[in-house]
Write a protein that holds these residues in place. Sequence first.
Motif: not given
Length: 403
Positions: A170-172, A157-158, A211-222, A133-137
């Motif tokens: 996109a994540g930053i 940071d992640y 960050p639900f899809y960060a490590e999921s290639k199945k989400a396709w769109n970066k 679980l993260y805090t965004p910023s």
Amino acid sequence: MYKFVRILTLGILLSMLAGKAAFAAEFVCLDVTEKKWTKEEQRNIDLFWNDTLTYLEAYVKALETPTGLCLDSAEAVVSSYNSETGKPEKECITKKRDVELMIKHVKAVLANPEKAKRCFDPQLSNSNGWTKLYTPSRELQNYSPVSKWLNRPIAVDYFEKVKDPEIKKAGIKLNKNFVAIAAKTDSSDHFGRDITIKGLPHLWSSVGWIPFYAESKKAWNKDIRGGYLYAEVMGPWGNLRIDTIDGETVGAEIGMTAQLNNSSYPVHFHHPQEIYMTLTTPAHPRQNQFMLMDWDSDQFEAARTEDGFDVEVKGEGKWKDWYMSADQKDNWLIYLERNALHAFYAGDEKNADLENSGWVSVWARTTARDNNQTTQISVPADKNTKRILPDTHVHAHTKRWKP
């Protein structure tokens, strides 16, 4: 006259009995261990808990306050396009049995706050059992002493350590500007009070964001792998974890989502029913667009398989009819039936550089404890596709669920 009085009296009696039943509700927690807290820690938990109760109370009010053609319910979009009328379809959301049961359980929480509080976990471990679980910023962390105490890892940071440059960017962008994006929201039209980050800072800064899809290639769109966040306040992986109320399984899963502007969440589906309530004030009329249709819509091509259906979604030349805009005033409430195909398109290339812009929603699943909960994302017909957009031809394989 006598008949009227008798009916009225009966109605009052039933209301009293219902109130008594709610007051007497018995709660069984779901994987929550009671702990001893210091006075300072308890003060933080109380701030978090009070914001949570306010959020849940406003959530029920939004569902039950009449809108559109509904006399005793909010009116929800259940399909963004009907081929016969060329218009969206809408229904009264509280007439849905799963929604009715969810409201019943949330009201039991509101009527029994001290009993329900025993099932409340601030998640000091910074994990919900299956992911971090993260805090965004850090800016958001400074919003509340609760968030500072929880000291969750910072999502910025992640993403700084993510190797893929597009996901990283996109994540930053989403997490670094989260406070500004979340502040462009308004709940005054439907919730009866401010339940946004401005009104409930302890909740928004202290809930665990994923960050639900960060490590999921199945989400396709970066852009969506970096530009999407989800948080769960109440539910089996959230802060308020209730197994049963008076012996009934609690399926309510209520939280929030944030999606970065100019990102495309591809067509996807899942077994549990889902609800979205848009809080964002869009910067332009078509900034936040969604598509929602049943898998067996005549707009798609479906072929039966052994365990379900293969569905072809060909958006080229059609997608602008399928998609409609959402904002915090109109088309703010969306209800998804099981296996409904849906997608979220937050802006377009012409508005790619809108500053601190995104799509923030109150999100829920009503049946988070049955069947397969996994979100299934469609795949492009052309494997060389780099980004799935609304006009991209995609395959979706929907499966049958247990009754």
